[in-house]
Design a protein around this motif. Structure first.
Motif, mmCIF file in Angstrom:
data_model
loop_
_atom_site.group_PDB
_atom_site.id
_atom_site.type_symbol
_atom_site.label_atom_id
_atom_site.label_comp_id
_atom_site.label_asym_id
_atom_site.label_seq_id
_atom_site.Cartn_x
_atom_site.Cartn_y
_atom_site.Cartn_z
ATOM 1 N N ASP A 97 0.536 -1.251 -0.177
ATOM 2 C CA ASP A 97 -0.007 0.001 -0.135
ATOM 3 C C ASP A 97 0.842 0.942 -0.316
ATOM 4 O O ASP A 97 0.372 1.995 0.815
ATOM 5 C CB ASP A 97 -0.915 -0.021 1.598
ATOM 6 N N ARG A 98 1.779 1.357 -0.798
ATOM 7 C CA ARG A 98 2.620 2.596 -0.321
ATOM 8 C C ARG A 98 2.373 3.532 -1.977
ATOM 9 O O ARG A 98 3.097 4.485 -1.288
ATOM 10 C CB ARG A 98 4.282 1.996 -1.530
ATOM 11 N N ARG A 99 0.982 3.347 -2.957
ATOM 12 C CA ARG A 99 0.127 4.393 -3.569
ATOM 13 C C ARG A 99 -1.186 4.779 -2.700
ATOM 14 O O ARG A 99 -1.721 3.518 -3.118
ATOM 15 C CB ARG A 99 0.661 3.432 -4.675
ATOM 16 N N THR A 100 -1.650 5.370 -2.845
ATOM 17 C CA THR A 100 -3.078 5.933 -2.224
ATOM 18 C C THR A 100 -3.052 6.871 -3.760
ATOM 19 O O THR A 100 -2.423 8.154 -3.946
ATOM 20 C CB THR A 100 -2.560 6.728 -0.812
ATOM 21 N N ILE A 101 -4.492 6.437 -4.204
ATOM 22 C CA ILE A 101 -5.062 6.593 -5.471
ATOM 23 C C ILE A 101 -6.347 7.369 -4.979
ATOM 24 O O ILE A 101 -7.459 6.440 -4.367
ATOM 25 C CB ILE A 101 -5.386 6.124 -6.720
ATOM 26 N N THR A 102 -6.611 8.923 -4.819
ATOM 27 C CA THR A 102 -7.816 9.138 -4.310
ATOM 28 C C THR A 102 -8.576 10.229 -5.107
ATOM 29 O O THR A 102 -8.161 10.217 -6.467
ATOM 30 C CB THR A 102 -7.655 10.634 -3.496
ATOM 31 N N VAL A 103 -10.045 9.603 -5.019
ATOM 32 C CA VAL A 103 -10.536 9.947 -6.604
ATOM 33 C C VAL A 103 -11.398 11.224 -5.755
ATOM 34 O O VAL A 103 -12.908 10.787 -5.092
ATOM 35 C CB VAL A 103 -11.316 9.777 -7.814
ATOM 36 N N LYS A 104 -12.325 13.155 -6.716
ATOM 37 C CA LYS A 104 -12.888 13.155 -5.931
ATOM 38 C C LYS A 104 -13.391 13.950 -7.494
ATOM 39 O O LYS A 104 -12.992 14.700 -8.086
ATOM 40 C CB LYS A 104 -12.275 14.359 -5.098
ATOM 41 N N ALA A 105 -14.990 13.638 -7.459
ATOM 42 C CA ALA A 105 -15.105 14.085 -9.179
ATOM 43 C C ALA A 105 -16.449 14.386 -9.141
ATOM 44 O O ALA A 105 -17.058 13.390 -8.307
ATOM 45 C CB ALA A 105 -15.144 12.226 -9.675
ATOM 46 N N ASP A 106 -16.971 15.441 -10.257
ATOM 47 C CA ASP A 106 -18.710 15.202 -9.387
ATOM 48 C C ASP A 106 -19.191 14.735 -11.209
ATOM 49 O O ASP A 106 -18.211 14.210 -11.846
ATOM 50 C CB ASP A 106 -18.384 17.270 -10.992
ATOM 51 N N ASP A 107 -20.716 14.502 -10.893
ATOM 52 C CA ASP A 107 -21.147 14.251 -12.100
ATOM 53 C C ASP A 107 -20.934 14.695 -13.211
ATOM 54 O O ASP A 107 -20.946 16.201 -13.277
ATOM 55 C CB ASP A 107 -22.496 14.245 -11.646
ATOM 56 N N PHE A 108 -21.020 14.576 -14.532
ATOM 57 C CA PHE A 108 -20.570 15.026 -15.760
ATOM 58 C C PHE A 108 -21.186 13.658 -16.839
ATOM 59 O O PHE A 108 -20.498 12.760 -16.846
ATOM 60 C CB PHE A 108 -19.253 15.340 -15.567
ATOM 61 N N ASP A 109 -22.157 14.046 -17.795
ATOM 62 C CA ASP A 109 -22.182 12.980 -18.641
ATOM 63 C C ASP A 109 -21.369 13.187 -19.902
ATOM 64 O O ASP A 109 -21.440 13.997 -20.927
ATOM 65 C CB ASP A 109 -23.436 13.266 -19.408
ATOM 66 N N LEU A 110 -20.699 12.084 -20.576
ATOM 67 C CA LEU A 110 -18.956 12.493 -21.674
ATOM 68 C C LEU A 110 -20.329 11.884 -22.532
ATOM 69 O O LEU A 110 -20.553 10.004 -22.316
ATOM 70 C CB LEU A 110 -17.960 11.983 -20.637
ATOM 71 N N PRO A 111 -20.057 11.835 -23.588
ATOM 72 C CA PRO A 111 -20.062 10.760 -24.594
ATOM 73 C C PRO A 111 -19.675 9.503 -24.830
ATOM 74 O O PRO A 111 -18.337 9.660 -24.537
ATOM 75 C CB PRO A 111 -20.426 11.476 -25.786
ATOM 76 N N ASN A 112 -20.821 8.660 -24.886
ATOM 77 C CA ASN A 112 -19.190 7.263 -24.950
ATOM 78 C C ASN A 112 -18.825 7.163 -25.711
ATOM 79 O O ASN A 112 -18.027 6.321 -25.688
ATOM 80 C CB ASN A 112 -20.605 6.519 -25.147
ATOM 81 N N GLU A 113 -18.747 8.053 -26.665
ATOM 82 C CA GLU A 113 -17.317 7.996 -27.960
ATOM 83 C C GLU A 113 -16.241 8.683 -27.332
ATOM 84 O O GLU A 113 -15.657 8.138 -27.531
ATOM 85 C CB GLU A 113 -17.844 8.126 -29.310
ATOM 86 N N HIS A 114 -16.741 8.845 -26.575
ATOM 87 C CA HIS A 114 -15.179 9.570 -25.532
ATOM 88 C C HIS A 114 -13.733 8.593 -24.730
ATOM 89 O O HIS A 114 -13.561 9.618 -24.192
ATOM 90 C CB HIS A 114 -15.091 10.608 -25.755
ATOM 91 N N ALA A 115 -15.846 8.465 -24.661
ATOM 92 C CA ALA A 115 -15.082 7.262 -22.848
ATOM 93 C C ALA A 115 -13.368 6.797 -22.935
ATOM 94 O O ALA A 115 -12.804 6.849 -22.184
ATOM 95 C CB ALA A 115 -15.718 6.702 -22.296
ATOM 96 N N ALA A 116 -13.819 6.161 -23.951
ATOM 97 C CA ALA A 116 -12.292 5.198 -23.785
ATOM 98 C C ALA A 116 -11.118 6.420 -24.231
ATOM 99 O O ALA A 116 -9.846 6.224 -23.114
ATOM 100 C CB ALA A 116 -12.836 4.498 -25.000
ATOM 101 N N ALA A 117 -11.159 7.245 -24.752
ATOM 102 C CA ALA A 117 -9.912 7.774 -25.014
ATOM 103 C C ALA A 117 -9.905 8.191 -23.851
ATOM 104 O O ALA A 117 -8.543 8.532 -22.810
ATOM 105 C CB ALA A 117 -10.358 8.890 -25.967
#
Length: 238
Positions: A97-117
């Motif tokens: 557990d030497r690396r901690t990844i923290t996520v703080k994200a608002d809701d936002f609708d991203l088009p499916n075709e852009h999600a993979a990129a």
């Protein structure tokens, strides 16, 4: 309510099943790549295989999201980034557990075709920070921050508290750098790297550039190194 929402067509169900199978097949390929990475003796080859594994997992995570919401034309980035963070934690964990990844994200609708990129770009940034921002034996946090504005614009930051922007110099012309450039162009966003003293921050945004935090003494890199006076920032530190 639209009846098609209650009774998906055969075509929609077929697409959903296809996304499910693609996600499973990509997970299998990623597992094979991981096994290959354990057998190679060349450190550079191991690094390349680890990056490939992250990219495959990123794309698989998109197909899992599409499978769960077969009728949706967008991906909720708030939920998706949380799930991607969980996946990346598993990939960078070494049992200590030497690396901690923290996520703080608002809701936002991203088009499916852009999600993979988008997913591949975030995976590149997190993987780079986990590997290069801190010494191997030191613990460290990597933060994924996503902020949606009322106007419809958004801002992404991936930041750490590590050694600083100098660790980026060796990879300026690497595949990861090209991926980031390509994604920014695809999404119509601008991007910059900042030295935060301590640490490094990547920013990408649409609309107006994020304002500099008053406490920041940062330098921004937008294609080239700029004077600190021109730096802008948005982060958990500000």
């Amino acid at each position: 309510m639209n009846p098609s929402m209650l009774h998906p067509s055969g075509e929609v169900l077929a697409d959903s099943e296809m996304n499910h199978r693609i996600a499973n097949n990509l997970a299998l390929i990623a597992a094979i790549v991981e096994l290959d990475g354990r057998t190679v003796s060349d450190p550079q080859a191991a690094i390349v295989l680890a990056a490939t594994q992250r990219r495959i997992h990123a794309v698989a995570s998109v197909h899992r999201a599409l499978y769960r919401e077969p009728l949706a034309e967008t991906v909720n980035l708030g939920v998706f980034l949380d799930e991607l963070g969980d996946s990346l934690r598993a990939l960078v964990s070494d049992g200590r557990d030497r690396r901690t990844i923290t996520v703080k994200a608002d809701d936002f609708d991203l088009p499916n075709e852009h999600a993979a990129a988008f997913a591949i770009m975030v995976s590149e940034l997190v993987g780079n920070a986990c590997k290069h921002a801190y010494r191997v034996e030191d613990p460290g946090e990597v933060r994924i921050l996503f902020d949606a504005t009322p106007s419809g614009d958004w801002r992404l930051a991936v930041e750490d508290d590590g050694v600083g922007i100098g660790h980026l110099n060796g990879g300026e012309r690497g595949l990861g750098s090209h991926i980031i450039q390509a994604v920014c162009k695809k999404l119509g966003g601008q991007h910059a790297w900042e030295a935060c003293y301590p640490g490094t921050r990547f920013m990408m945004w649409t609309g107006s550039k994020p304002r500099r935090a008053r406490s920041s003494n940062s330098m921004t890199v937008v294609g080239e190194i700029l004077d600190a006076e021109h730096a802008g920032t948005w982060s958990s530190k500000g």
